[in-house]
Enzyme design. Sequence first.
Site, PDB file in Angstrom:
ATOM      1  N   HIS A 121       9.452   6.102  10.450  1.00  0.00           N
ATOM      2  CA  HIS A 121       9.440   6.021   9.478  1.00  0.00           C
ATOM      3  C   HIS A 121      11.464   6.415   9.154  1.00  0.00           C
ATOM      4  O   HIS A 121      12.151   7.096  10.323  1.00  0.00           O
ATOM      5  CB  HIS A 121      10.046   7.661   8.606  1.00  0.00           C
ATOM      6  CG  HIS A 121       8.061   7.368   7.900  1.00  0.00           C
ATOM      7  ND1 HIS A 121       7.804   8.057   6.820  1.00  0.00           N
ATOM      8  CD2 HIS A 121       7.099   7.262   8.433  1.00  0.00           C
ATOM      9  CE1 HIS A 121       6.384   7.172   5.991  1.00  0.00           C
ATOM     10  NE2 HIS A 121       6.078   6.803   7.247  1.00  0.00           N
ATOM     11  N   ASN A 142       8.829   3.156   5.339  1.00  0.00           N
ATOM     12  CA  ASN A 142       9.104   3.044   7.092  1.00  0.00           C
ATOM     13  C   ASN A 142      10.064   2.258   6.865  1.00  0.00           C
ATOM     14  O   ASN A 142      11.335   1.632   6.304  1.00  0.00           O
ATOM     15  CB  ASN A 142       7.952   2.625   6.814  1.00  0.00           C
ATOM     16  CG  ASN A 142       6.531   3.099   6.699  1.00  0.00           C
ATOM     17  OD1 ASN A 142       5.712   4.679   6.278  1.00  0.00           O
ATOM     18  ND2 ASN A 142       5.238   2.609   6.816  1.00  0.00           N
ATOM     19  N   ARG A 167       1.217  -0.951   0.306  1.00  0.00           N
ATOM     20  CA  ARG A 167      -0.150  -0.033  -0.497  1.00  0.00           C
ATOM     21  C   ARG A 167       0.646   1.613   0.002  1.00  0.00           C
ATOM     22  O   ARG A 167       0.615   2.126  -1.223  1.00  0.00           O
ATOM     23  CB  ARG A 167      -0.798   0.137   1.405  1.00  0.00           C
ATOM     24  CG  ARG A 167      -2.285   0.975   0.835  1.00  0.00           C
ATOM     25  CD  ARG A 167      -1.451   2.629   1.503  1.00  0.00           C
ATOM     26  NE  ARG A 167      -0.945   2.504   3.371  1.00  0.00           N
ATOM     27  CZ  ARG A 167      -0.143   2.979   4.236  1.00  0.00           C
ATOM     28  NH1 ARG A 167      -0.367   4.347   2.864  1.00  0.00           N
ATOM     29  NH2 ARG A 167       0.149   2.794   4.776  1.00  0.00           N
ATOM     30  N   HIS A 221       5.284   3.398  14.384  1.00  0.00           N
ATOM     31  CA  HIS A 221       5.127   3.733  12.919  1.00  0.00           C
ATOM     32  C   HIS A 221       6.185   4.564  12.760  1.00  0.00           C
ATOM     33  O   HIS A 221       6.039   5.516  13.059  1.00  0.00           O
ATOM     34  CB  HIS A 221       3.443   4.709  12.422  1.00  0.00           C
ATOM     35  CG  HIS A 221       3.585   4.422  11.105  1.00  0.00           C
ATOM     36  ND1 HIS A 221       3.072   3.553  10.295  1.00  0.00           N
ATOM     37  CD2 HIS A 221       4.243   5.617  10.356  1.00  0.00           C
ATOM     38  CE1 HIS A 221       3.663   3.953   9.155  1.00  0.00           C
ATOM     39  NE2 HIS A 221       3.692   4.952   8.725  1.00  0.00           N
ATOM     40  N   CYS A 247       6.797   9.343   2.571  1.00  0.00           N
ATOM     41  CA  CYS A 247       5.472  10.897   3.151  1.00  0.00           C
ATOM     42  C   CYS A 247       6.153  11.467   2.572  1.00  0.00           C
ATOM     43  O   CYS A 247       7.078  12.050   2.813  1.00  0.00           O
ATOM     44  CB  CYS A 247       5.898  11.145   5.099  1.00  0.00           C
ATOM     45  SG  CYS A 247       4.904  12.838   4.838  1.00  0.00           S
TER      46      CYS A 247
END
Length: 320
Positions: free
Chosen positions: A219, A263, A16, A217, A250
């Site tokens: 990055h 990530n 995704r 989560h 992002c």
Amino acid sequence: MSDMPKSIEIHEEGPREGFQIEAGPISTGDKIAFIDALSGTGLTEIQVASFVNPKRVPGWADADAVVAGITKTPGIAYTALWLNEKGFLRALEADGLELRGSISNCASEGFMIRNTNRDRAENIRVQHNQIELYAKHGVPIYRGGIMAAFGCNFEGEIPLSRVLETVQETLDILAEHDMTLPVLVLADTMGWANPLSVKRVVGAVRERWPELRLGLHLHDTRGLGVANAYAGLEMGIEWFDSSVAGLGGCPFARRDGKPAAGNVCTEDLVFMCDEMGIETGIDLDRLIEVAEMAERIVGHELPGSVMRGGSLASLRAKIS
């Protein structure tokens, strides 16, 4: 290392997250083959698609076809992302998805406005509507997320007090519906975290809400993804989002138009845990093969490290 968990849960977001941001085009068949390959690695959750406006996110215009085409393996939760009621209803019609409701908040209103076109008041209204929609269709709330919990490219350092206020606001939204939260995921959306700030934020949230299960989560925007995951492990965190080969990123974390890393890389996280005796349930060598497959599909180098160096377990076996 006595506080470290004996095992962790890894929630794979590579398909995704990656195919959402790649320039593409990436064929539906490649997406399906990639997800099917991930299904053979031991992962128990794979976020396989994003049901969003295809004009804004053309990389997931084929979300319905991808979900229909993948081979569902028993024991794996195939999940998806949606941002509004229209996307949720599309996911509801998809065959073989495990629908897991989530609510989302953000410690930076500046980022929230740019990312979702909502201010704080509007976001609260949307989250209430989401919860009611989930209840109407029998979809359980699975997680909550706090974006920009460690810093923001638009507002800079995020005061710890604001993170705590945002967590409280999120819990209050659920309380109005007589609901609690199974897990709260703190997100380093734009790569501002470092190991000390991870410990500081996690520690403060845990001190205030000791009963609340926390996840991370992270990055890898500035190369600290695995270091920050290690700090999380030291704090007892055993829930991590990650992305095979470091797919994704992002768009608001880019510098001068250069793409930002995604990530924390799944195979790098698995390797670290394997070496420290923390169980993941994932076959690292097979995961490395899928990471290499990801590079072939997107047509450029991805930021994962272990996919180049390989696992030490396989090397040890050759030496012995």
